[in-house]
Structure formats: structure tokens, C-alpha cells
Design an enzyme around this catalytic site. Structure first.
Site, PDB file in Angstrom:
ATOM      1  N   GLY A  27     -13.575 -84.217  24.723  1.00 23.76           N
ATOM      2  CA  GLY A  27     -13.840 -84.350  23.296  1.00 23.76           C
ATOM      3  C   GLY A  27     -12.748 -85.054  22.511  1.00 23.76           C
ATOM      4  NE  ARG A 114     -28.652 -83.697  29.909  1.00 22.83           N
ATOM      5  CZ  ARG A 114     -29.430 -83.295  30.908  1.00 22.83           C
ATOM      6  NH1 ARG A 114     -28.899 -82.944  32.064  1.00 22.83           N
ATOM      7  NH2 ARG A 114     -30.743 -83.256  30.772  1.00 22.83           N
ATOM      8  CG  HIS A 132     -20.249 -97.660  28.263  1.00 18.22           C
ATOM      9  ND1 HIS A 132     -20.647 -96.653  29.122  1.00 18.22           N
ATOM     10  CD2 HIS A 132     -19.964 -98.731  29.048  1.00 18.22           C
ATOM     11  CE1 HIS A 132     -20.620 -97.101  30.362  1.00 18.22           C
ATOM     12  NE2 HIS A 132     -20.206 -98.352  30.351  1.00 18.22           N
TER      13      HIS A 132
HETATM   14  C1  GAR Z   1     -14.724 -91.687  26.947  1.00 18.00           C
HETATM   15  O1  GAR Z   1     -13.912 -92.587  27.650  1.00 18.00           O
HETATM   16  C2  GAR Z   1     -16.073 -92.304  26.667  1.00 18.00           C
HETATM   17  O2  GAR Z   1     -16.004 -93.665  26.388  1.00 18.00           O
HETATM   18  C3  GAR Z   1     -16.775 -92.039  27.970  1.00 18.00           C
HETATM   19  O3  GAR Z   1     -16.393 -90.747  28.339  1.00 18.00           O
HETATM   20  C4  GAR Z   1     -15.089 -90.490  27.821  1.00 18.00           C
HETATM   21  C5  GAR Z   1     -15.144 -89.207  27.032  1.00 18.00           C
HETATM   22  O4  GAR Z   1     -13.859 -88.813  26.645  1.00 18.00           O
HETATM   23  N1  GAR Z   1     -18.182 -92.153  27.834  1.00 18.00           N
HETATM   24  C6  GAR Z   1     -18.974 -92.600  28.795  1.00 18.00           C
HETATM   25  O5  GAR Z   1     -18.580 -92.937  29.877  1.00 18.00           O
HETATM   26  C7  GAR Z   1     -20.451 -92.684  28.426  1.00 18.00           C
HETATM   27  N2  GAR Z   1     -21.155 -93.458  29.352  1.00 18.00           N
HETATM   28  P1  GAR Z   1     -13.671 -87.714  25.503  1.00 18.00           P
HETATM   29  O6  GAR Z   1     -14.556 -86.526  25.887  1.00 18.00           O
HETATM   30  O7  GAR Z   1     -12.223 -87.366  25.587  1.00 18.00           O
HETATM   31  O8  GAR Z   1     -14.068 -88.320  24.202  1.00 18.00           O
END
Ligand code: GAR
Length: 212
Positions: A27, A114, A132
Site C-alpha cells: 500500500g 485482481r 502499472h
Molecule cells: C506497485 O509497484 C504497482 O505499480 C504494482 O504493484 C506495486 C504495489 O505496491 N502494480 C501492479 O503490478 C499492477 N499490475 P504498493 O502496494 O506498495 O503500492
């Protein structure tokens, strides 16, 4: 619906533009948005606030962070549902508590791991955004940093985009570019990209709030 979800307030009485952030893990993007909203006084300046953080995982660390920041949280465990459609319908039910005719809720995916059903995506069309960790359309899906290293990329980055029925597609709202250094591993690169995510996502959301 989980007990935590049932504890959630049923009516949010305000004319604020409500932001609902969906997470599955750490998060840190969510925290960046919450902190920027506080620092930049979005409530006073834009009539907008982060109304809730919802996780599909009860142990998501981001839930603790959200609570510390005084944001309402809910857990909706996808494993408790028989189908993707059933989970998404319940999720929409939670989110819609924050929807108002004169101020539609903005749904922000921040590491929400998800795949969403067409019904869910269509319901929030134009007000459902995702971050992303790649320069889309390159490297949709998972393991973006390792795949970029394997491909010999000299620059990678992050994309904030509208969510459509197709995974990691949809109108690109903003991107930030990050250089790849010779000593990078996927983890080192991910951390460097993440610092840019934290700057980019709150800025894009602030822009969107002016439009919805
Ligand atoms: C982030 O790097 C986001 O860009 C990626 O997950 C991570 C979440 O980090 N999202 C994806 O890969 C979506 N396809 P966080 O929970 O610390 O924000």
C-alpha cells in the site's frame, strides 16, 4: 462479506468527491495518495477525500498504514466467493457506499492484484484508474522489472491509465521514465520505479478530481 466489511459505515454523509483505493499488499502508493491529499488539503481545495481503503487480503500491510492515517478500511476476501463475478459484485457494493449522484466515487487501483470482470470495469468506466510498473504498452502483466532487464531495456518506468476490459490497457493518463543502471536487479529497479510511482499517482488523481 467479511466481518470487517460489515463494520464499515453504511452511509457517508457528505458531498465530498470520495476516493476509494483498492490494495492487496504494502500500500505504499495508497499511502502516498493519502499523505498528498492531507498535505495539499484536497478536502478544502478540491472537496475530495480518501474515503476508504479496501483490500482483498486481510494481512495487507497497507491496511495498517491506512488506519494509522485515519482512513476507513475494509477487507473483502476473494477466496470467500465462488466466482470472480460474485466477488466483484460484493466489492462494488462496498465501493458504492461512497458513490453520490453529484460526486461519483473515484476508484483507484494501487497494487490491487485482481483481474476485474467486465461488469465491474464498465460500472466505473472513466473513474477507475490503475498504476502499472512499466511503460505501457510494454510489459503488461507480472514481473515487469525482470522482463525489462531480460530484454536489455535502458529505460523503464511507470504508467497510470484508465482501466478497461483488457488487462493493462486503457487510455494512458501519465508516465514517468526511469533509467536502468548496469548494476540493477529487478528488486533495485522496482524500488527506483516505486519512488516515481509515489510522485506520479497523486498528481494524476488530483488532475482527475478536477474532471469528474
Ligand atoms: C506497485 O509497484 C504497482 O505499480 C504494482 O504493484 C506495486 C504495489 O505496491 N502494480 C501492479 O503490478 C499492477 N499490475 P504498493 O502496494 O506498495 O503500492
Amino acid at each position: 462479506m467479511s466481518a470487517a466489511a460489515q463494520d464499515h459505515p453504511a452511509i457517508i454523509g457528505s458531498h465530498m468527491k470520495n476516493i476509494v483505493i483498492l490494495i492487496s499488499g504494502g500500500g505504499s502508493n495508497m499511502a502516498a495518495i493519502v499523505k498528498t491529499a492531507q498535505r495539499e488539503a484536497w478536502a478544502q481545495r478540491m472537496g475530495a477525500k480518501v474515503a476508504a481503503v479496501i483490500s482483498n487480503k486481510a494481512d495487507a500491510k497497507g491496511l495498517v498504514v491506512a488506519k494509522e492515517q485515519g482512513v476507513a478500511t475494509a477487507v473483502l476476501d476473494h477466496e470467500a466467493f465462488a466466482s470472480r463475478e460474485a466477488f466483484d459484485a460484493a466489492l462494488a457494493g462496498l465501493i458504492d457506499r461512497y458513490d453520490q449522484p453529484d460526486a461519483p466515487v473515484l476508484v483507484v487501483l494501487a497494487g490491487f492484484m485482481r483481474i476485474l470482470t467486465p461488469g465491474f470495469v464498465d460500472r466505473y468506466a472513466g473513474r477507475l484508474v490503475n498504476i502499472h510498473p512499466s511503460l505501457l504498452p510494454a510489459f503488461t502483466g507480472m514481473h515487469t522489472h525482470q522482463r525489462a532487464l531480460d530484454a536489455g531495456c535502458k529505460f523503464v518506468g511507470v504508467t497510470v491509465h484508465q482501466v478497461t476490459r483488457v488487462l493493462d490497457e486503457g487510455q494512458i493518463l501519465a508516465q514517468a521514465v526511469v533509467p536502468v543502471l548496469p548494476t540493477d536487479t529487478a528488486d533495485i529497479l522496482a524500488a527506483r520505479v516505486l519512488t516515481q510511482e509515489h510522485l506520479l499517482y497523486p498528481r494524476v488523481i488530483a488532475n482527475l478530481l478536477q474532471k469528474i
